[in-house]
Design a protein around this motif. Structure first.
Motif, short mmCIF file in Angstrom:
data_model
loop_
_atom_site.label_atom_id
_atom_site.label_comp_id
_atom_site.label_asym_id
_atom_site.label_seq_id
_atom_site.Cartn_x
_atom_site.Cartn_y
_atom_site.Cartn_z
N LEU A 1 0.85 -1.20 0.00
CA LEU A 1 0.00 0.00 0.00
C LEU A 1 0.87 1.24 0.00
N GLU A 2 0.26 2.39 -0.33
CA GLU A 2 1.01 3.66 -0.32
C GLU A 2 1.33 4.07 1.12
N PHE A 3 2.59 4.37 1.37
CA PHE A 3 3.03 4.84 2.68
C PHE A 3 2.35 6.18 2.99
N GLU B 1 -7.22 2.18 4.85
CA GLU B 1 -8.56 1.84 5.33
C GLU B 1 -9.28 0.89 4.36
N LYS B 2 -9.09 1.11 3.07
CA LYS B 2 -9.77 0.29 2.06
C LYS B 2 -9.24 -1.14 2.00
N ASN B 3 -7.98 -1.33 2.37
CA ASN B 3 -7.33 -2.62 2.12
C ASN B 3 -7.07 -3.48 3.35
N VAL B 4 -7.42 -2.97 4.50
CA VAL B 4 -7.18 -3.76 5.72
C VAL B 4 -8.53 -4.26 6.24
N GLY C 1 -6.02 2.44 15.20
CA GLY C 1 -7.48 2.28 15.23
C GLY C 1 -7.92 1.00 14.54
N ILE C 2 -7.37 0.74 13.36
CA ILE C 2 -7.84 -0.45 12.64
C ILE C 2 -7.26 -1.74 13.25
N ARG C 3 -6.12 -1.64 13.91
CA ARG C 3 -5.62 -2.84 14.60
C ARG C 3 -6.58 -3.22 15.73
#
Ligand SMILES: Cc1ncc(COP(=O)(O)O)c(C=O)c1O
Length: 394
Positions: free
Chosen positions: A164-166, A173-176, A207-209
């Motif tokens: 993904l882009e750093f 958000e879209k890929n995890v 947050g997503i973790r």
């Protein structure tokens, strides 16, 4: 000089040509300086690519090595060496993690982490890495790399790895999702051009973790062990990693690396799941103990933080003075990057002619990695020479 010409010709004949060598032959090092066989003195702001944190000829490291080699140079990991325990205790204390496994290098610690992730999450879940990421040259770590040029001849690489882009929050958000096993990140990308993770980006990862439960694997091979002005670069952020990878400076110049785990992952590996003949070599651990004592316990890291701020502000003044030559100044502590409008190979040669060793990465980023023992005088000297070079370059 004749001798050094011969050695370069001989190198071409006898060694696989994987390295673009710098055309000087080094005789020895002392403090922050390297000396060539023809008697020139160089201020080394490359420090063996972030390995030589305490410079060259450090008396405590030499003494620790001398004492250890008289006892034993190698001890099989069937036996326990007290040096491994002492070193692990300090690293664990300053990292806030729970346990570690010793390797010989950064790439081996990355391999160990990949095995641990696969064992814990199973074979099908995906692993996320970022554009420009660099994690090493062996197959697993190469599969994580964001740089096409390092990977292009070597497929097939490991499956289920997505780049993904750093620093791109939306892309992240879209890929995890629940199918994500791990995110691998360098909080300050080294090879990738001294790019620093933004706080928003790291907060998003946090947050997503919490939502999806993947492992956050932080590669501190280059930016760890005090280089950024904190013991570990992730300590600039409000986040606790699950796994941390260290190497380079941690062995005081000898081959050493480690995979650290937090409590959640510290019993994933069981006896026989992983191993290394040389990993945690006692001589390397003895040298490494001197490094972590100086950097963490004696707080050299604090000096790096202060001088790093000063160094960056001086570089920013040059940026203001030469806006047509410098695009950006970035980095933390003694891991600084100056992005230029043009390729920086010529600049590195000019520095060398003027007695300073520095590196160019990602084509146009001057990467500055001084030994952590560098002083304000060394920094001022570097800045003066940089100013001189920029003013000469019409
Ligand atoms: C961030 C990072 N990870 C991993 C590695 C690989 O480490 P080693 O060369 O010790 O295998 C490097 C080496 O430059 C690195 O900079």
């Amino acid at each position: 000089m004749e001798n050094s010409i011969n050695i370069f010709e001989r190198e071409e004949e006898i060694l696989l040509q994987t390295y673009k060598r710098i055309p000087i032959q080094i005789s020895h090092g002392e403090g922050v300086y390297l000396y060539s066989v023809d008697g020139k003195k160089y201020l080394d702001f490359f420090s063996g690519l972030a390995v030589n944190a305490l410079g060259y000829g450090n008396k405590k490291i030499i003494q620790a090595i001398e004492e250890q080699i008289k006892k034993y140079i190698h001890l099989s990991n069937y036996y326990i060496s007290s040096l491994q325990i002492e070193l692990a205790e300090i690293i664990v204390k300053y990292s806030g993690l729970s346990k570690l496994f010793f390797t010989n290098s950064g790439t081996e610690a990355v391999e160990a982490s990949l095995k641990l992730i696969r064992k814990y999450f199973g074979p099908d879940k995906k692993i996320i890495t970022f554009s420009n990421a660099f994690h090493g040259r062996t197959y697993g770590s190469l599969s994580l790399s964001g740089k096409e040029k390092y990977k292009k001849y070597f497929s097939p690489l490991l499956p289920n790895i997505i780049q993904l882009e750093f620093n791109d929050l939306e892309h992240l958000e879209k890929n995890v999702d629940t199918n994500t096993a791990a995110i691998y990140i360098e909080f300050v990308q080294g090879e990738g051009g001294v790019k620093v993770a933004s706080h928003q980006f790291v907060n998003k990862i946090k947050g997503i973790r919490d939502k999806f439960g993947f492992a956050l694997v932080v590669d501190e091979v280059q930016c760890g062990i005090g280089r950024t002005g904190r013991p570990f670069a992730y300590q600039h952020y409000n986040i606790e990693p699950d796994l941390v990878i260290v190497a380079k400076a941690v062995g005081g110049g000898l081959p050493l690396g480690a995979l650290l785990t937090n409590k959640k992952y510290d019993n994933v590996f069981q006896q026989g799941d992983h191993g290394s003949t040389f990993g945690g070599n006692p001589v390397a651990c003895a040298a490494g103990l001197e490094v972590v004592h100086e950097v963490f316990v004696n707080e050299l890291v604090q000096i790096v933080a202060d001088l790093g701020n000063y160094f960056k502000s001086e570089l920013s003044l040059l940026h203001k003075k030469y806006p047509d030559k410098i695009v950006d100044v970035r980095g933390l502590g003694f891991m600084l990057g100056v992005e230029l409008f043009n390729s920086c190979d010529g600049l590195v040669n000019k520095f060398r002619e003027k007695g300073i060793l520095v590196n160019c990465t990602n084509e146009n980023v001057l990467r500055i990695l001084p030994p952590l023992i560098s002083t304000i005088e060394h920094i001022d000297y570097f800045i003066n020479i940089f100013n001189e070079i920029l003013s000469e370059d019409k």
